[in-house]
Design a protein around this motif. Structure first.
Motif, PDB file in Angstrom:
ATOM      1  N   ASP A 329       0.824  -1.218   0.000  1.00  0.00           N
ATOM      2  CA  ASP A 329       0.000   0.000   0.000  1.00  0.00           C
ATOM      3  C   ASP A 329       0.856   1.264   0.000  1.00  0.00           C
ATOM      4  O   ASP A 329       0.388   2.341   0.416  1.00  0.00           O
ATOM      5  N   ASN A 330       2.119   1.142  -0.441  1.00  0.00           N
ATOM      6  CA  ASN A 330       3.023   2.305  -0.483  1.00  0.00           C
ATOM      7  C   ASN A 330       3.075   3.048   0.848  1.00  0.00           C
ATOM      8  O   ASN A 330       3.123   4.285   0.894  1.00  0.00           O
ATOM      9  N   ARG A 331       3.100   2.305   1.935  1.00  0.00           N
ATOM     10  CA  ARG A 331       3.070   2.914   3.268  1.00  0.00           C
ATOM     11  C   ARG A 331       4.443   3.380   3.723  1.00  0.00           C
ATOM     12  O   ARG A 331       4.567   4.065   4.732  1.00  0.00           O
ATOM     13  N   VAL A 332       5.489   2.987   2.997  1.00  0.00           N
ATOM     14  CA  VAL A 332       6.842   3.426   3.338  1.00  0.00           C
ATOM     15  C   VAL A 332       7.331   4.377   2.251  1.00  0.00           C
ATOM     16  O   VAL A 332       7.260   4.069   1.060  1.00  0.00           O
ATOM     17  N   VAL A 404      16.712  -3.358   3.961  1.00  0.00           N
ATOM     18  CA  VAL A 404      15.851  -2.944   5.075  1.00  0.00           C
ATOM     19  C   VAL A 404      14.535  -3.698   4.956  1.00  0.00           C
ATOM     20  O   VAL A 404      13.876  -3.645   3.907  1.00  0.00           O
ATOM     21  N   ILE A 405      14.173  -4.413   6.017  1.00  0.00           N
ATOM     22  CA  ILE A 405      12.926  -5.187   6.034  1.00  0.00           C
ATOM     23  C   ILE A 405      12.070  -4.691   7.199  1.00  0.00           C
ATOM     24  O   ILE A 405      12.557  -4.574   8.325  1.00  0.00           O
ATOM     25  N   ILE A 406      10.804  -4.415   6.929  1.00  0.00           N
ATOM     26  CA  ILE A 406       9.871  -3.988   7.978  1.00  0.00           C
ATOM     27  C   ILE A 406       8.749  -5.017   8.062  1.00  0.00           C
ATOM     28  O   ILE A 406       8.095  -5.328   7.051  1.00  0.00           O
ATOM     29  N   ASP A 411       4.063  -9.933   9.610  1.00  0.00           N
ATOM     30  CA  ASP A 411       3.979  -9.959   8.144  1.00  0.00           C
ATOM     31  C   ASP A 411       4.924  -8.915   7.545  1.00  0.00           C
ATOM     32  O   ASP A 411       4.968  -7.769   8.008  1.00  0.00           O
ATOM     33  N   THR A 412       5.637  -9.301   6.487  1.00  0.00           N
ATOM     34  CA  THR A 412       6.542  -8.373   5.823  1.00  0.00           C
ATOM     35  C   THR A 412       5.735  -7.398   4.970  1.00  0.00           C
ATOM     36  O   THR A 412       4.998  -7.803   4.070  1.00  0.00           O
ATOM     37  N   ILE A 413       5.894  -6.096   5.255  1.00  0.00           N
ATOM     38  CA  ILE A 413       5.161  -5.087   4.502  1.00  0.00           C
ATOM     39  C   ILE A 413       6.098  -4.203   3.676  1.00  0.00           C
ATOM     40  O   ILE A 413       5.635  -3.429   2.832  1.00  0.00           O
ATOM     41  N   TYR A 414       7.415  -4.326   3.936  1.00  0.00           N
ATOM     42  CA  TYR A 414       8.369  -3.526   3.170  1.00  0.00           C
ATOM     43  C   TYR A 414       9.713  -4.237   3.146  1.00  0.00           C
ATOM     44  O   TYR A 414      10.184  -4.751   4.160  1.00  0.00           O
ATOM     45  N   ASN A 427       4.066   4.831   7.570  1.00  0.00           N
ATOM     46  CA  ASN A 427       2.726   5.058   8.103  1.00  0.00           C
ATOM     47  C   ASN A 427       2.284   3.788   8.830  1.00  0.00           C
ATOM     48  O   ASN A 427       1.927   2.794   8.209  1.00  0.00           O
ATOM     49  N   ALA A 428       2.345   3.820  10.152  1.00  0.00           N
ATOM     50  CA  ALA A 428       2.086   2.628  10.957  1.00  0.00           C
ATOM     51  C   ALA A 428       0.650   2.607  11.463  1.00  0.00           C
ATOM     52  O   ALA A 428      -0.113   3.559  11.274  1.00  0.00           O
ATOM     53  N   ASN A 429       0.280   1.521  12.085  1.00  0.00           N
ATOM     54  CA  ASN A 429      -1.024   1.363  12.726  1.00  0.00           C
ATOM     55  C   ASN A 429      -0.862   1.401  14.232  1.00  0.00           C
ATOM     56  O   ASN A 429       0.009   0.732  14.785  1.00  0.00           O
ATOM     57  N   ARG A 430      -1.683   2.154  14.896  1.00  0.00           N
ATOM     58  CA  ARG A 430      -1.589   2.272  16.339  1.00  0.00           C
ATOM     59  C   ARG A 430      -1.824   0.912  17.006  1.00  0.00           C
ATOM     60  O   ARG A 430      -2.742   0.183  16.641  1.00  0.00           O
TER      61      ARG A 430
END
Length: 457
Positions: A329-332, A404-406, A411-414, A427-430
Protein backbone atom coordinates in the motif's frame (compact mmCIF):
# COMPACT_ATOMS: atom_id res chain seq x y z
CA UNK A 1 43.49 -1.10 15.68
CA UNK A 2 39.89 -0.59 16.83
CA UNK A 3 38.09 -2.96 19.22
CA UNK A 4 34.33 -3.39 19.32
CA UNK A 5 31.62 -6.04 19.00
CA UNK A 6 29.98 -7.58 15.96
CA UNK A 7 26.83 -9.68 15.82
CA UNK A 8 27.32 -13.26 14.69
CA UNK A 9 24.99 -15.75 13.00
CA UNK A 10 24.52 -19.15 14.61
CA UNK A 11 25.83 -21.21 11.68
CA UNK A 12 28.94 -19.00 11.46
CA UNK A 13 29.74 -19.57 15.15
CA UNK A 14 28.97 -23.24 14.85
CA UNK A 15 31.58 -23.65 12.11
CA UNK A 16 34.24 -21.69 14.00
CA UNK A 17 33.60 -23.70 17.18
CA UNK A 18 34.74 -26.88 15.41
CA UNK A 19 38.32 -25.59 15.54
CA UNK A 20 38.11 -25.21 19.33
CA UNK A 21 36.53 -28.65 19.69
CA UNK A 22 39.39 -30.23 17.75
CA UNK A 23 41.93 -28.51 20.02
CA UNK A 24 40.13 -29.67 23.17
CA UNK A 25 39.77 -33.26 21.98
CA UNK A 26 43.43 -33.43 20.96
CA UNK A 27 44.79 -32.11 24.26
CA UNK A 28 42.18 -32.99 26.90
CA UNK A 29 43.90 -36.22 28.04
CA UNK A 30 47.24 -34.47 28.46
CA UNK A 31 45.61 -31.62 30.37
CA UNK A 32 43.76 -34.07 32.62
CA UNK A 33 47.03 -35.82 33.49
CA UNK A 34 49.54 -32.96 33.52
CA UNK A 35 47.83 -29.59 33.98
CA UNK A 36 45.93 -27.78 36.72
CA UNK A 37 42.76 -29.41 38.07
CA UNK A 38 40.30 -27.27 36.12
CA UNK A 39 42.21 -26.88 32.83
CA UNK A 40 39.67 -28.62 30.63
CA UNK A 41 36.74 -27.02 32.46
CA UNK A 42 38.20 -23.60 31.65
CA UNK A 43 38.44 -24.50 27.96
CA UNK A 44 34.95 -26.01 27.80
CA UNK A 45 33.35 -23.11 29.72
CA UNK A 46 34.88 -20.51 27.40
CA UNK A 47 33.54 -22.46 24.42
CA UNK A 48 30.02 -22.60 25.90
CA UNK A 49 30.08 -18.85 26.63
CA UNK A 50 31.24 -18.17 23.09
CA UNK A 51 28.41 -20.26 21.63
CA UNK A 52 25.68 -18.75 23.82
CA UNK A 53 26.79 -15.12 23.44
CA UNK A 54 25.40 -13.50 20.23
CA UNK A 55 28.39 -11.21 19.65
CA UNK A 56 32.00 -11.57 18.53
CA UNK A 57 34.90 -9.39 19.66
CA UNK A 58 35.72 -7.27 16.63
CA UNK A 59 39.24 -6.08 15.79
CA UNK A 60 39.56 -3.64 12.89
CA UNK A 61 43.24 -3.67 11.98
CA UNK A 62 44.65 -0.85 9.87
CA UNK A 63 47.26 -2.60 7.79
CA UNK A 64 49.26 0.56 7.28
CA UNK A 65 49.53 1.22 11.05
CA UNK A 66 49.61 -2.23 12.66
CA UNK A 67 52.94 -3.75 13.62
CA UNK A 68 54.11 -7.08 12.23
CA UNK A 69 53.44 -8.65 15.66
CA UNK A 70 49.78 -7.54 15.63
CA UNK A 71 49.36 -8.69 12.04
CA UNK A 72 50.88 -12.08 12.90
CA UNK A 73 48.55 -12.57 15.90
CA UNK A 74 45.38 -11.80 13.97
CA UNK A 75 46.33 -13.32 10.61
CA UNK A 76 44.81 -16.73 11.60
CA UNK A 77 41.65 -14.96 12.77
CA UNK A 78 41.26 -13.24 9.40
CA UNK A 79 41.76 -16.55 7.54
CA UNK A 80 39.34 -18.42 9.83
CA UNK A 81 36.68 -15.72 9.42
CA UNK A 82 37.03 -15.74 5.66
CA UNK A 83 36.71 -19.53 5.53
CA UNK A 84 33.68 -19.55 7.86
CA UNK A 85 31.99 -16.78 5.87
CA UNK A 86 32.66 -18.65 2.59
CA UNK A 87 31.12 -21.87 3.92
CA UNK A 88 28.19 -20.02 5.51
CA UNK A 89 27.48 -18.37 2.16
CA UNK A 90 27.09 -21.80 0.55
CA UNK A 91 24.26 -22.80 2.88
CA UNK A 92 20.70 -21.55 2.46
CA UNK A 93 19.41 -19.29 5.20
CA UNK A 94 17.89 -21.40 7.97
CA UNK A 95 17.80 -18.70 10.64
CA UNK A 96 14.02 -18.65 11.15
CA UNK A 97 13.69 -22.44 10.92
CA UNK A 98 16.63 -22.80 13.31
CA UNK A 99 14.99 -20.45 15.83
CA UNK A 100 11.79 -22.47 15.74
CA UNK A 101 13.54 -25.85 16.17
CA UNK A 102 16.01 -24.54 18.75
CA UNK A 103 13.30 -22.83 20.82
CA UNK A 104 11.13 -25.96 20.68
CA UNK A 105 14.00 -28.15 21.87
CA UNK A 106 14.74 -25.74 24.74
CA UNK A 107 11.08 -25.88 25.84
CA UNK A 108 11.02 -29.68 25.60
CA UNK A 109 14.28 -29.96 27.56
CA UNK A 110 12.99 -27.63 30.29
CA UNK A 111 9.76 -29.61 30.65
CA UNK A 112 11.69 -32.91 30.65
CA UNK A 113 14.00 -31.72 33.43
CA UNK A 114 11.05 -30.45 35.47
CA UNK A 115 9.14 -33.73 35.14
CA UNK A 116 12.28 -35.78 35.84
CA UNK A 117 13.02 -33.74 38.98
CA UNK A 118 9.44 -33.97 40.27
CA UNK A 119 9.35 -37.72 39.70
CA UNK A 120 12.68 -38.31 41.45
CA UNK A 121 11.70 -36.15 44.40
CA UNK A 122 8.19 -37.59 44.73
CA UNK A 123 9.64 -41.09 45.23
CA UNK A 124 12.32 -39.88 47.67
CA UNK A 125 12.28 -39.52 51.44
CA UNK A 126 14.26 -36.79 53.16
CA UNK A 127 17.00 -38.02 55.49
CA UNK A 128 16.52 -36.24 58.81
CA UNK A 129 19.86 -37.29 60.27
CA UNK A 130 22.28 -34.62 59.01
CA UNK A 131 25.33 -35.77 61.00
CA UNK A 132 27.34 -37.05 58.05
CA UNK A 133 26.21 -34.21 55.79
CA UNK A 134 27.26 -31.59 58.34
CA UNK A 135 30.66 -33.27 58.73
CA UNK A 136 31.19 -33.22 54.98
CA UNK A 137 29.99 -29.61 54.70
CA UNK A 138 32.85 -28.50 56.96
CA UNK A 139 35.20 -29.02 54.00
CA UNK A 140 33.23 -26.54 51.89
CA UNK A 141 32.10 -22.93 51.85
CA UNK A 142 28.53 -23.53 50.67
CA UNK A 143 25.98 -20.96 51.86
CA UNK A 144 23.01 -22.67 50.23
CA UNK A 145 20.96 -25.17 52.21
CA UNK A 146 21.68 -28.75 51.12
CA UNK A 147 19.26 -31.61 51.80
CA UNK A 148 19.70 -35.39 51.47
CA UNK A 149 17.02 -37.72 50.17
CA UNK A 150 16.87 -41.51 49.89
CA UNK A 151 15.58 -43.22 46.76
CA UNK A 152 16.49 -46.84 45.92
CA UNK A 153 14.70 -46.62 42.57
CA UNK A 154 17.53 -44.52 41.15
CA UNK A 155 20.67 -46.20 39.82
CA UNK A 156 23.25 -43.85 41.27
CA UNK A 157 23.68 -40.87 43.61
CA UNK A 158 22.60 -37.69 41.88
CA UNK A 159 22.23 -34.01 42.69
CA UNK A 160 19.41 -31.70 41.65
CA UNK A 161 18.97 -27.97 42.00
CA UNK A 162 21.24 -24.95 41.72
CA UNK A 163 19.97 -22.60 44.43
CA UNK A 164 18.38 -25.23 46.70
CA UNK A 165 20.46 -28.35 45.97
CA UNK A 166 19.27 -31.82 46.90
CA UNK A 167 21.44 -34.94 47.01
CA UNK A 168 19.62 -38.23 46.40
CA UNK A 169 21.34 -41.38 47.73
CA UNK A 170 20.57 -45.07 48.10
CA UNK A 171 20.14 -46.85 51.46
CA UNK A 172 23.07 -49.20 50.86
CA UNK A 173 25.46 -46.23 50.76
CA UNK A 174 24.51 -45.21 54.30
CA UNK A 175 25.89 -48.50 55.66
CA UNK A 176 29.45 -47.86 54.44
CA UNK A 177 31.02 -44.84 56.20
CA UNK A 178 33.95 -44.41 53.82
CA UNK A 179 31.75 -44.78 50.77
CA UNK A 180 29.22 -42.29 52.19
CA UNK A 181 31.95 -39.74 52.90
CA UNK A 182 33.36 -40.04 49.37
CA UNK A 183 29.92 -39.82 47.73
CA UNK A 184 28.86 -36.80 49.79
CA UNK A 185 32.15 -35.03 49.11
CA UNK A 186 31.82 -35.77 45.40
CA UNK A 187 28.28 -34.41 45.19
CA UNK A 188 29.10 -31.36 47.31
CA UNK A 189 31.94 -30.51 44.93
CA UNK A 190 29.37 -30.49 42.11
CA UNK A 191 27.23 -28.12 44.19
CA UNK A 192 30.08 -25.83 45.24
CA UNK A 193 31.47 -25.46 41.69
CA UNK A 194 28.04 -25.06 40.06
CA UNK A 195 28.70 -28.05 37.78
CA UNK A 196 24.92 -28.53 37.52
CA UNK A 197 24.60 -25.09 35.92
CA UNK A 198 27.37 -25.95 33.43
CA UNK A 199 25.60 -29.19 32.59
CA UNK A 200 22.33 -27.34 31.88
CA UNK A 201 24.21 -24.80 29.77
CA UNK A 202 25.79 -27.63 27.79
CA UNK A 203 22.36 -29.17 27.13
CA UNK A 204 20.92 -25.82 26.04
CA UNK A 205 23.81 -25.43 23.59
CA UNK A 206 22.91 -28.84 22.14
CA UNK A 207 19.32 -27.65 21.69
CA UNK A 208 20.38 -24.44 19.94
CA UNK A 209 23.02 -26.13 17.76
CA UNK A 210 20.97 -29.25 17.06
CA UNK A 211 22.17 -29.36 13.42
CA UNK A 212 25.88 -29.74 14.33
CA UNK A 213 26.52 -33.44 15.05
CA UNK A 214 30.23 -32.90 15.66
CA UNK A 215 29.46 -30.43 18.44
CA UNK A 216 26.84 -32.69 20.00
CA UNK A 217 29.13 -35.75 19.98
CA UNK A 218 32.10 -33.77 21.29
CA UNK A 219 30.18 -32.33 24.24
CA UNK A 220 29.87 -35.80 25.77
CA UNK A 221 33.53 -35.36 26.77
CA UNK A 222 32.56 -32.22 28.67
CA UNK A 223 30.59 -34.35 31.17
CA UNK A 224 33.57 -36.71 31.50
CA UNK A 225 35.93 -33.81 32.18
CA UNK A 226 33.54 -32.41 34.79
CA UNK A 227 33.66 -35.76 36.62
CA UNK A 228 37.45 -35.95 36.35
CA UNK A 229 37.76 -32.40 37.66
CA UNK A 230 35.38 -33.31 40.48
CA UNK A 231 37.49 -36.37 41.37
CA UNK A 232 40.63 -34.23 41.66
CA UNK A 233 38.90 -31.74 43.95
CA UNK A 234 37.55 -34.58 46.11
CA UNK A 235 41.09 -35.88 46.59
CA UNK A 236 42.24 -32.41 47.57
CA UNK A 237 39.40 -32.16 50.11
CA UNK A 238 40.13 -35.52 51.75
CA UNK A 239 43.93 -35.15 51.50
CA UNK A 240 46.02 -35.88 48.42
CA UNK A 241 47.95 -39.09 48.99
CA UNK A 242 48.31 -42.35 47.12
CA UNK A 243 46.37 -44.09 49.89
CA UNK A 244 43.41 -41.68 49.64
CA UNK A 245 43.43 -41.90 45.85
CA UNK A 246 43.31 -45.68 46.12
CA UNK A 247 40.49 -45.60 48.68
CA UNK A 248 38.47 -43.20 46.58
CA UNK A 249 38.77 -45.44 43.52
CA UNK A 250 37.74 -48.41 45.64
CA UNK A 251 34.61 -46.51 46.68
CA UNK A 252 33.68 -46.00 43.05
CA UNK A 253 34.27 -49.72 42.42
CA UNK A 254 31.92 -50.54 45.30
CA UNK A 255 29.19 -48.56 43.59
CA UNK A 256 29.60 -50.36 40.29
CA UNK A 257 29.63 -53.74 42.04
CA UNK A 258 26.41 -52.96 43.90
CA UNK A 259 24.75 -51.93 40.66
CA UNK A 260 25.90 -55.06 38.81
CA UNK A 261 24.15 -57.14 41.40
CA UNK A 262 20.94 -55.43 40.33
CA UNK A 263 21.77 -55.57 36.60
CA UNK A 264 21.88 -51.79 36.46
CA UNK A 265 24.42 -49.49 34.93
CA UNK A 266 25.96 -46.67 36.91
CA UNK A 267 26.04 -43.30 35.19
CA UNK A 268 27.88 -40.56 37.05
CA UNK A 269 30.19 -42.38 39.47
CA UNK A 270 31.10 -45.33 37.28
CA UNK A 271 34.90 -45.74 37.39
CA UNK A 272 35.76 -45.51 33.71
CA UNK A 273 39.26 -46.49 32.68
CA UNK A 274 40.13 -42.88 31.91
CA UNK A 275 39.01 -41.68 35.34
CA UNK A 276 40.87 -44.43 37.15
CA UNK A 277 44.10 -43.75 35.24
CA UNK A 278 43.74 -40.03 35.83
CA UNK A 279 43.28 -40.56 39.56
CA UNK A 280 46.36 -42.76 39.64
CA UNK A 281 48.73 -40.68 37.49
CA UNK A 282 47.57 -37.06 37.68
CA UNK A 283 50.35 -34.65 38.57
CA UNK A 284 50.50 -30.95 37.81
CA UNK A 285 53.55 -30.11 35.71
CA UNK A 286 55.02 -26.98 34.18
CA UNK A 287 54.60 -28.40 30.68
CA UNK A 288 50.90 -29.05 31.36
CA UNK A 289 50.44 -25.44 32.48
CA UNK A 290 52.17 -24.15 29.35
CA UNK A 291 49.90 -26.39 27.25
CA UNK A 292 46.85 -24.70 28.79
CA UNK A 293 48.29 -21.22 28.15
CA UNK A 294 49.16 -22.20 24.57
CA UNK A 295 45.59 -23.41 23.90
CA UNK A 296 44.10 -20.24 25.39
CA UNK A 297 46.31 -18.27 23.00
CA UNK A 298 44.97 -20.34 20.10
CA UNK A 299 41.44 -19.42 21.19
CA UNK A 300 42.04 -15.81 20.14
CA UNK A 301 41.75 -16.32 16.35
CA UNK A 302 38.48 -18.22 16.79
CA UNK A 303 36.83 -16.02 19.41
CA UNK A 304 37.62 -12.77 17.59
CA UNK A 305 36.40 -11.31 14.34
CA UNK A 306 39.39 -9.56 12.78
CA UNK A 307 39.25 -7.54 9.56
CA UNK A 308 41.86 -5.56 7.64
CA UNK A 309 41.30 -1.94 6.68
CA UNK A 310 43.55 -0.48 3.99
CA UNK A 311 44.79 3.10 4.09
CA UNK A 312 43.18 4.25 0.87
CA UNK A 313 39.81 2.58 1.32
CA UNK A 314 36.91 5.03 1.62
CA UNK A 315 33.64 3.32 0.79
CA UNK A 316 30.72 5.07 2.44
CA UNK A 317 27.22 6.05 1.34
CA UNK A 318 28.00 5.19 -2.29
CA UNK A 319 25.39 5.60 -5.00
CA UNK A 320 24.16 2.62 -6.94
CA UNK A 321 21.84 -0.09 -5.69
CA UNK A 322 18.24 0.75 -4.90
CA UNK A 323 15.73 -2.03 -5.35
CA UNK A 324 12.27 -2.11 -3.78
CA UNK A 325 10.92 -5.66 -3.44
CA UNK A 326 7.88 -5.13 -1.20
CA UNK A 327 5.97 -1.96 -0.26
CA UNK A 328 2.44 -2.84 0.82
CA UNK A 329 0.00 0.00 0.00
CA UNK A 330 3.02 2.30 -0.48
CA UNK A 331 3.07 2.91 3.27
CA UNK A 332 6.84 3.43 3.34
CA UNK A 333 8.27 6.57 1.73
CA UNK A 334 11.87 7.58 1.20
CA UNK A 335 12.40 11.20 2.27
CA UNK A 336 15.25 13.70 2.04
CA UNK A 337 17.44 14.84 4.91
CA UNK A 338 15.60 18.18 4.95
CA UNK A 339 12.20 16.49 5.18
CA UNK A 340 13.53 14.25 7.92
CA UNK A 341 14.76 17.22 9.97
CA UNK A 342 11.36 18.95 9.67
CA UNK A 343 9.49 16.03 11.25
CA UNK A 344 8.51 16.21 14.91
CA UNK A 345 10.15 13.04 16.19
CA UNK A 346 9.62 11.18 19.47
CA UNK A 347 11.13 8.21 21.26
CA UNK A 348 9.67 4.85 20.35
CA UNK A 349 7.44 3.69 23.28
CA UNK A 350 9.22 0.97 25.27
CA UNK A 351 6.40 -0.48 27.35
CA UNK A 352 5.31 -3.08 24.80
CA UNK A 353 7.73 -5.57 23.31
CA UNK A 354 11.52 -5.45 23.73
CA UNK A 355 12.56 -1.89 23.11
CA UNK A 356 14.38 -1.09 19.89
CA UNK A 357 17.97 0.13 20.00
CA UNK A 358 16.87 3.34 18.37
CA UNK A 359 20.20 5.17 18.39
CA UNK A 360 23.04 2.75 17.86
CA UNK A 361 26.30 2.18 16.03
CA UNK A 362 26.36 -1.36 14.63
CA UNK A 363 28.83 -3.63 12.84
CA UNK A 364 27.52 -6.66 10.93
CA UNK A 365 29.47 -9.52 9.40
CA UNK A 366 28.73 -10.97 6.00
CA UNK A 367 25.16 -12.36 5.78
CA UNK A 368 24.45 -11.16 9.31
CA UNK A 369 21.50 -9.04 10.36
CA UNK A 370 20.28 -6.96 13.27
CA UNK A 371 16.60 -6.60 14.26
CA UNK A 372 14.86 -3.87 16.23
CA UNK A 373 11.47 -4.72 17.73
CA UNK A 374 8.99 -2.27 19.22
CA UNK A 375 5.29 -1.40 19.51
CA UNK A 376 3.42 1.76 18.57
CA UNK A 377 1.27 1.78 21.70
CA UNK A 378 2.05 3.82 24.82
CA UNK A 379 0.57 3.33 28.29
CA UNK A 380 1.75 6.69 29.56
CA UNK A 381 1.74 9.17 26.69
CA UNK A 382 0.34 9.91 23.29
CA UNK A 383 0.04 7.04 20.83
CA UNK A 384 2.05 7.52 17.64
CA UNK A 385 0.98 6.20 14.27
CA UNK A 386 4.18 6.55 12.30
CA UNK A 387 7.91 6.06 12.62
CA UNK A 388 11.10 6.87 10.75
CA UNK A 389 14.23 4.84 10.03
CA UNK A 390 17.47 6.69 9.38
CA UNK A 391 20.66 4.85 8.40
CA UNK A 392 23.89 6.82 8.10
CA UNK A 393 27.70 6.60 8.37
CA UNK A 394 27.59 3.51 6.15
CA UNK A 395 30.91 1.76 5.58
CA UNK A 396 31.95 -1.52 3.99
CA UNK A 397 35.27 -2.60 2.52
CA UNK A 398 33.51 -4.27 -0.42
CA UNK A 399 30.90 -1.56 -0.97
CA UNK A 400 27.72 -0.79 0.96
CA UNK A 401 24.99 -3.30 0.15
CA UNK A 402 22.17 -3.93 2.63
CA UNK A 403 18.46 -4.62 2.86
CA UNK A 404 15.85 -2.94 5.08
CA UNK A 405 12.93 -5.19 6.03
CA UNK A 406 9.87 -3.99 7.98
CA UNK A 407 7.44 -6.49 9.50
CA UNK A 408 4.05 -5.58 10.95
CA UNK A 409 2.54 -8.10 13.37
CA UNK A 410 4.77 -10.77 11.82
CA UNK A 411 3.98 -9.96 8.14
CA UNK A 412 6.54 -8.37 5.82
CA UNK A 413 5.16 -5.09 4.50
CA UNK A 414 8.37 -3.53 3.17
CA UNK A 415 11.68 -4.79 1.81
CA UNK A 416 14.21 -2.72 -0.11
CA UNK A 417 17.90 -2.89 -0.96
CA UNK A 418 20.26 0.10 -0.66
CA UNK A 419 23.88 1.06 -1.17
CA UNK A 420 23.87 4.23 0.92
CA UNK A 421 22.29 5.78 3.98
CA UNK A 422 18.57 6.36 3.69
CA UNK A 423 15.64 8.09 5.45
CA UNK A 424 12.39 6.12 5.50
CA UNK A 425 9.01 7.29 6.78
CA UNK A 426 6.49 4.60 7.70
CA UNK A 427 2.73 5.06 8.10
CA UNK A 428 2.09 2.63 10.96
CA UNK A 429 -1.02 1.36 12.73
CA UNK A 430 -1.59 2.27 16.34
CA UNK A 431 -1.13 -0.64 18.72
CA UNK A 432 0.64 -2.82 16.16
CA UNK A 433 4.05 -4.41 16.77
CA UNK A 434 6.94 -3.91 14.37
CA UNK A 435 10.29 -5.45 13.58
CA UNK A 436 12.87 -3.55 11.53
CA UNK A 437 15.74 -5.69 10.20
CA UNK A 438 18.98 -4.50 8.62
CA UNK A 439 20.52 -7.34 6.57
CA UNK A 440 24.12 -7.03 5.35
CA UNK A 441 24.41 -8.34 1.79
CA UNK A 442 27.98 -7.23 1.12
CA UNK A 443 30.94 -9.59 1.08
CA UNK A 444 32.63 -7.82 4.02
CA UNK A 445 31.74 -6.23 7.34
CA UNK A 446 29.16 -3.46 7.26
CA UNK A 447 29.16 -0.70 9.87
CA UNK A 448 26.38 1.87 10.15
CA UNK A 449 24.48 4.13 12.50
CA UNK A 450 20.72 3.70 12.86
CA UNK A 451 18.03 5.91 14.37
CA UNK A 452 14.40 4.83 14.76
CA UNK A 453 11.91 7.48 15.94
CA UNK A 454 8.16 7.78 16.07
CA UNK A 455 6.05 10.73 14.94
CA UNK A 456 2.37 11.70 14.96
CA UNK A 457 0.80 12.02 11.54
Amino acid sequence: MRIGVASSVVLYKSLKSIIILILILLFRRRLNLKSTKGANIILWTLLLIYLIFPKDILFSIKTYEASKFIKTIFAPSILINQAAIYITDKFPSISRFNRIVGSSLVVIYTLYQFIKFKKALSNSLELKDRTHLNNSLKKFNIKREVKIYINDELDTPITYGIFRPKIILQKSILKDWDLLDHVLTHELVHIERYHILLSHLKNLIICLYWYNPFLILSLQYFEKDIEINCDKIVIKKIGDSQENRKNYCQSMLKLIERQRENDKFVLNLSPTKERMLTMKNWKKTLSGTFTLIFLLFLYIPVFTNAVEVDENEVISDTEGIKEVYVNVDNRVEEITDEEYENLELYEIPTNGLRSANIDQKVTLGRLEYESYTFTMKSLYGKDHDGFTIKTSEMYSKAGVNYTVIIEENGDTIYESRFSKGVNLKMNANRGSSYRVTINNRSSELLSYKINIRSYAR
